[in-house]
Scaffold this active site. Sequence first.
Site, PDB file in Angstrom:
ATOM      1  N   GLU A  16       0.848  -1.200   0.000  1.00  0.00           N
ATOM      2  CA  GLU A  16       0.000   0.000   0.000  1.00  0.00           C
ATOM      3  C   GLU A  16       0.879   1.244   0.000  1.00  0.00           C
ATOM      4  OE1 GLU A  16      -3.516   0.774   2.820  1.00  0.00           O
ATOM      5  OE2 GLU A  16      -2.078   2.311   3.423  1.00  0.00           O
ATOM      6  N   THR A  47      -4.062   4.779  -1.378  1.00  0.00           N
ATOM      7  CA  THR A  47      -5.107   5.289  -0.483  1.00  0.00           C
ATOM      8  C   THR A  47      -5.783   6.532  -1.077  1.00  0.00           C
ATOM      9  OG1 THR A  47      -3.643   6.748   0.762  1.00  0.00           O
ATOM     10  CG2 THR A  47      -3.816   4.466   1.544  1.00  0.00           C
ATOM     11  N   HIS A 147     -13.789  -3.300  14.642  1.00  0.00           N
ATOM     12  CA  HIS A 147     -13.785  -1.861  14.359  1.00  0.00           C
ATOM     13  C   HIS A 147     -14.198  -1.117  15.637  1.00  0.00           C
ATOM     14  CE1 HIS A 147     -15.177   1.986  12.693  1.00  0.00           C
ATOM     15  NE2 HIS A 147     -14.351   1.736  11.699  1.00  0.00           N
ATOM     16  N   GLU A 156     -19.890  -7.228  14.254  1.00  0.00           N
ATOM     17  CA  GLU A 156     -18.831  -6.955  13.271  1.00  0.00           C
ATOM     18  C   GLU A 156     -18.873  -7.998  12.136  1.00  0.00           C
ATOM     19  OE1 GLU A 156     -16.329  -4.626  13.507  1.00  0.00           O
ATOM     20  OE2 GLU A 156     -14.950  -5.417  12.011  1.00  0.00           O
ATOM     21  N   LYS A 163     -21.148  -7.274   3.750  1.00  0.00           N
ATOM     22  CA  LYS A 163     -20.320  -6.639   2.699  1.00  0.00           C
ATOM     23  C   LYS A 163     -19.967  -7.665   1.620  1.00  0.00           C
ATOM     24  CE  LYS A 163     -17.031  -4.287   5.307  1.00  0.00           C
ATOM     25  NZ  LYS A 163     -16.035  -3.215   5.603  1.00  0.00           N
TER      26      LYS A 163
HETATM   27  P1  FAD Z   1     -17.914  -0.038   7.214  1.00  0.00           P
HETATM   28  O1  FAD Z   1     -17.808  -1.352   6.545  1.00  0.00           O
HETATM   29  O2  FAD Z   1     -19.069   0.820   6.843  1.00  0.00           O
HETATM   30  O3  FAD Z   1     -17.908  -0.320   8.802  1.00  0.00           O
HETATM   31  C1  FAD Z   1     -17.914   0.736   9.757  1.00  0.00           C
HETATM   32  C2  FAD Z   1     -18.695   0.288  11.009  1.00  0.00           C
HETATM   33  O4  FAD Z   1     -20.086   0.113  10.669  1.00  0.00           O
HETATM   34  C3  FAD Z   1     -18.263  -1.063  11.584  1.00  0.00           C
HETATM   35  O5  FAD Z   1     -18.456  -1.004  12.976  1.00  0.00           O
HETATM   36  C4  FAD Z   1     -19.227  -2.073  10.933  1.00  0.00           C
HETATM   37  O6  FAD Z   1     -19.409  -3.241  11.724  1.00  0.00           O
HETATM   38  C5  FAD Z   1     -20.509  -1.254  10.844  1.00  0.00           C
HETATM   39  N1  FAD Z   1     -21.310  -1.589   9.639  1.00  0.00           N
HETATM   40  C6  FAD Z   1     -20.827  -1.961   8.423  1.00  0.00           C
HETATM   41  N2  FAD Z   1     -21.852  -2.097   7.547  1.00  0.00           N
HETATM   42  C7  FAD Z   1     -22.989  -1.811   8.219  1.00  0.00           C
HETATM   43  C8  FAD Z   1     -24.351  -1.742   7.851  1.00  0.00           C
HETATM   44  N3  FAD Z   1     -24.752  -2.010   6.592  1.00  0.00           N
HETATM   45  N4  FAD Z   1     -25.263  -1.370   8.803  1.00  0.00           N
HETATM   46  C9  FAD Z   1     -24.874  -1.073  10.068  1.00  0.00           C
HETATM   47  N5  FAD Z   1     -23.574  -1.129  10.476  1.00  0.00           N
HETATM   48  C10 FAD Z   1     -22.647  -1.471   9.565  1.00  0.00           C
HETATM   49  N6  FAD Z   1      -9.798   5.332   5.097  1.00  0.00           N
HETATM   50  C11 FAD Z   1      -9.688   6.342   4.189  1.00  0.00           C
HETATM   51  O7  FAD Z   1     -10.255   7.418   4.388  1.00  0.00           O
HETATM   52  N7  FAD Z   1      -8.952   6.181   3.035  1.00  0.00           N
HETATM   53  C12 FAD Z   1      -8.323   5.027   2.732  1.00  0.00           C
HETATM   54  O8  FAD Z   1      -7.675   4.934   1.683  1.00  0.00           O
HETATM   55  C13 FAD Z   1      -8.413   3.934   3.652  1.00  0.00           C
HETATM   56  N8  FAD Z   1      -7.839   2.733   3.399  1.00  0.00           N
HETATM   57  C14 FAD Z   1      -8.031   1.680   4.248  1.00  0.00           C
HETATM   58  C15 FAD Z   1      -7.512   0.429   3.923  1.00  0.00           C
HETATM   59  C16 FAD Z   1      -7.699  -0.662   4.763  1.00  0.00           C
HETATM   60  C17 FAD Z   1      -7.150  -2.025   4.372  1.00  0.00           C
HETATM   61  C18 FAD Z   1      -8.402  -0.502   6.000  1.00  0.00           C
HETATM   62  C19 FAD Z   1      -8.575  -1.664   6.946  1.00  0.00           C
HETATM   63  C20 FAD Z   1      -8.929   0.742   6.335  1.00  0.00           C
HETATM   64  C21 FAD Z   1      -8.765   1.849   5.480  1.00  0.00           C
HETATM   65  N9  FAD Z   1      -9.301   3.094   5.754  1.00  0.00           N
HETATM   66  C22 FAD Z   1      -9.176   4.138   4.852  1.00  0.00           C
HETATM   67  C23 FAD Z   1      -9.973   3.340   7.052  1.00  0.00           C
HETATM   68  C24 FAD Z   1     -11.518   3.101   6.984  1.00  0.00           C
HETATM   69  O9  FAD Z   1     -12.113   4.078   6.159  1.00  0.00           O
HETATM   70  C25 FAD Z   1     -12.043   3.210   8.427  1.00  0.00           C
HETATM   71  O10 FAD Z   1     -11.589   2.126   9.191  1.00  0.00           O
HETATM   72  C26 FAD Z   1     -13.538   3.426   8.581  1.00  0.00           C
HETATM   73  O11 FAD Z   1     -13.795   3.841   9.945  1.00  0.00           O
HETATM   74  C27 FAD Z   1     -14.396   2.204   8.331  1.00  0.00           C
HETATM   75  O12 FAD Z   1     -14.398   1.869   7.007  1.00  0.00           O
HETATM   76  P2  FAD Z   1     -15.132   0.517   6.490  1.00  0.00           P
HETATM   77  O13 FAD Z   1     -15.095   0.549   5.041  1.00  0.00           O
HETATM   78  O14 FAD Z   1     -14.615  -0.659   7.209  1.00  0.00           O
HETATM   79  O15 FAD Z   1     -16.620   0.844   7.020  1.00  0.00           O
END
Ligand code: FAD
Length: 289
Positions: A16, A47, A147, A156, A163
């Site tokens: 990355e 990113t 998370h 989680e 997803k």
């Molecule tokens: P989600 O999948 O939406 O999850 C967030 C929370 O909501 C979790 O607690 C989950 O359990 C819950 N949840 C998920 N889906 C639902 C649903 N449908 N209904 C209710 N609750 C739900 N951030 C950036 O800004 N830019 C980046 O480039 C970036 N790269 C990353 C790369 C990796 C490999 C990782 C692990 C993280 C990265 N992040 C990045 C950080 C990420 O954006 C944060 O961790 C963010 O807080 C959660 O993103 P997510 O896509 O996991 O969210």
Amino acid sequence: MKTAELFEEKTVFSLEVFPPKPEADEKVIYQTLEQLSDIHPDFISVTYGAGGGKNDCKTIQIASDIQNRYGVESVAHLPCINLTRAQAREILDRMHECGIENILALRGDKNSDTASCGEFRHASDLIQFIRENYDFNIIAACYPEIHPESRSAEDELKWLKYKVDCGADHLITQLFLDNDYFYAFREQAHATGIDVPIEAGIMPVTNKRQIERMVKLCGVELPKKFVRVLEKYEHNETALRDAGIAYAIDQITDLIADGVDGIHLYTMNNSYIAHRIFEAVESLISVSV
Ligand code: FAD
């Protein structure tokens, strides 16, 4: 090539990088990419800031250049928390025009000072949107230590499974420093019916401030043996760097021996560290094919 297909052949080793700050000299990221491409990683992901910063547009350019200039597969990250559907469509269209095939679909971090202004609440909304409108390979994030916003490990996993059901083809974990969290998480994920490849995200820690920030942001636990390393070498930059590299190699060796699907190295744009780690584990990756 779609990254999900890579796992059929080998233990994946990917990297990355992040785009440079707007004021930074662009040459530096291209020198870094040239050095990283010598590793022949399976892909390099780039990113993308959730806040809509000026350097976000560079994500697409860099991901496109990784493929076209260096011949390495690329993945563009895309956080959706501040995007309208029209904006997401515009960005995804540009990615498609640039030949990018792989998107890491994310929600992005919530900013406690400002309300989000987007039309997607969760990464799953973006995944559904992409699946319904495009032919991208979709990657999603997962969290071995759960998370920080999740109420429980069950919750989680329920949303992670959702997803995958919405269309995620491959998962990459948040960094972790204790492999036992990864093994327990992977077992529970499989028991929940999650059957896509899960790559382990490894961050070589080379500076104390960086890890303290990560722990605060991501809720990652620092194992005792890691704290001992930090405390012993925090005032000696070279020693801490070498100890951080050794720790990451130890983690990766154990993960590969256990049959991990892939290793995703958070390089922090440091090609020297990425090279040292890759050279130490290269033969292990090929043995495990
Ligand atoms: P989600 O999948 O939406 O999850 C967030 C929370 O909501 C979790 O607690 C989950 O359990 C819950 N949840 C998920 N889906 C639902 C649903 N449908 N209904 C209710 N609750 C739900 N951030 C950036 O800004 N830019 C980046 O480039 C970036 N790269 C990353 C790369 C990796 C490999 C990782 C692990 C993280 C990265 N992040 C990045 C950080 C990420 O954006 C944060 O961790 C963010 O807080 C959660 O993103 P997510 O896509 O996991 O969210």
